[in-house]
Design an enzyme around this catalytic site. Sequence first.
Site, PDB file in Angstrom:
ATOM      1  N   THR A  21      34.387  48.832 -23.166  1.00  0.00           N
ATOM      2  CA  THR A  21      35.417  49.214 -24.138  1.00  0.00           C
ATOM      3  C   THR A  21      34.855  49.730 -25.465  1.00  0.00           C
ATOM      4  O   THR A  21      35.567  50.431 -26.187  1.00  0.00           O
ATOM      5  CB  THR A  21      36.342  48.021 -24.421  1.00  0.00           C
ATOM      6  OG1 THR A  21      35.559  46.879 -24.810  1.00  0.00           O
ATOM      7  CG2 THR A  21      37.161  47.673 -23.183  1.00  0.00           C
ATOM      8  N   HIS A  22      33.624  49.374 -25.820  1.00  0.00           N
ATOM      9  CA  HIS A  22      33.039  49.849 -27.072  1.00  0.00           C
ATOM     10  C   HIS A  22      31.589  50.261 -26.829  1.00  0.00           C
ATOM     11  O   HIS A  22      30.795  49.465 -26.307  1.00  0.00           O
ATOM     12  CB  HIS A  22      33.077  48.775 -28.162  1.00  0.00           C
ATOM     13  CG  HIS A  22      34.447  48.527 -28.724  1.00  0.00           C
ATOM     14  ND1 HIS A  22      35.372  47.727 -28.103  1.00  0.00           N
ATOM     15  CD2 HIS A  22      35.048  49.004 -29.850  1.00  0.00           C
ATOM     16  CE1 HIS A  22      36.483  47.699 -28.815  1.00  0.00           C
ATOM     17  NE2 HIS A  22      36.308  48.461 -29.885  1.00  0.00           N
ATOM     18  N   LEU A  44      28.486  47.738 -26.608  1.00  0.00           N
ATOM     19  CA  LEU A  44      28.754  46.717 -27.613  1.00  0.00           C
ATOM     20  C   LEU A  44      29.721  45.650 -27.105  1.00  0.00           C
ATOM     21  O   LEU A  44      29.601  44.483 -27.461  1.00  0.00           O
ATOM     22  CB  LEU A  44      29.336  47.347 -28.878  1.00  0.00           C
ATOM     23  CG  LEU A  44      28.433  48.245 -29.707  1.00  0.00           C
ATOM     24  CD1 LEU A  44      29.179  48.705 -30.953  1.00  0.00           C
ATOM     25  CD2 LEU A  44      27.144  47.522 -30.099  1.00  0.00           C
ATOM     26  N   SER A  45      30.707  46.067 -26.318  1.00  0.00           N
ATOM     27  CA  SER A  45      31.732  45.121 -25.909  1.00  0.00           C
ATOM     28  C   SER A  45      32.396  45.605 -24.627  1.00  0.00           C
ATOM     29  O   SER A  45      32.406  46.799 -24.325  1.00  0.00           O
ATOM     30  CB  SER A  45      32.782  44.975 -27.011  1.00  0.00           C
ATOM     31  OG  SER A  45      33.737  43.989 -26.683  1.00  0.00           O
ATOM     32  N   SER A  46      32.938  44.648 -23.886  1.00  0.00           N
ATOM     33  CA  SER A  46      33.618  44.989 -22.635  1.00  0.00           C
ATOM     34  C   SER A  46      34.681  43.947 -22.338  1.00  0.00           C
ATOM     35  O   SER A  46      34.717  42.877 -22.952  1.00  0.00           O
ATOM     36  CB  SER A  46      32.616  45.060 -21.478  1.00  0.00           C
ATOM     37  OG  SER A  46      32.035  43.784 -21.261  1.00  0.00           O
TER      38      SER A  46
END
Length: 378
Positions: free
Chosen positions: A90-91, A98-100
């Site tokens: 997601t990021h 960075l993020s999921s």
Amino acid sequence: MTDVEPGDPYAEAAVPLRARLVRRVVTAGALRDPDWRAAFAEVPRHVFVPVYYRPRPAGGGFSRLSADAPDPRARARWLAGAYADAPLITHIRGGELLSSSSQPSLMAVMLEALQVLEGHTVLEIGAGTGFNAALLAHRLGDDAVTTVDLETAITEAARSHLAAAGFAAVTVVTGDGSLGWARGAPYDRIVATCELPFVPPEWLRQCRPGGLLLAPFGGGLIALRVTGDHHAQGRFLPAPAYFVSLRGAGAAAHPAPEAIGPEERVRSTTTPPQVLDSELFRFLLTLLAGELQTRWAFGGRGAAITAPDGSAARADRSGTVLLAGPRDLWALVEEAHALWDREGRPSRDRFGMTVHGDHQWTWLDHPDGPNAWELPRV
């Protein structure tokens, strides 16, 4: 919270997709608890992933899938992917993840392992999309959940997603997750959705005695029962788990590993690189040797491992090993493989971790047994 939210154009189409996801997670062996089954059946994951990315199979880079794609077929692919039992990126920044949003079946395993009860409060380290916090809030109530992330962009998005899904009262904090969030302490449960290098001392101080701390470590999930400000002990769950690493001042980030350089040493080995094919063996190796990166080399005929201190090793199937850096990493592979064979290829749940004051160590079968490995001082 209802299955179909007013103003959500995808709510109706998402209902059968969500039901199918729940069936798949149940078939995989999770969601035995009807309360968690209800949470997954009712919290709309698509609201939390309006945009996500998939790695392109060829050429590198990522494909973007979104709710606002102009092509209706692309929007249909986005919605179906939101309810796949798969992690969703997601990021991304500078090509770095960075993020999921974690794989739902793994989320289910972790949430059930938390053993929450009515009245419990939970601190989540790693807000991600907010979906995990929403599931917790569905079970325990909005005011029982606090989620923390280092990145403002991530927390702002999570806060927006939670509000859109009907969980606006969840506390979303922008801050260093390695330091926890003392303002809401003590918590009955602390759950991390990021890989740990060690257990941050602040987390133990913020967890109520008798509480549970669940976190990814070394490619597994450690469930620690907290018995005091400086004491905790527990075992790994059977399931593998791979997450983005914990970031922040308290995470003690390591420098990037160096490549094998001109000061190579050469030796032979009887431990073939194929041992690294086993994901369970790599878990044992990580506990014994610390953080390592593994990749295939020599066109698939060998393997290379590197460590944050600049140590590196490459081994081929002929038994030749190239070494560089301060440590002989392949000697650690040999040691781990001897233990692996001697102990009958132990499963993850035979391993555990102990935190005692300033000392933290992992172990096989017993915390005071002969097979124990000290973690770096925190």
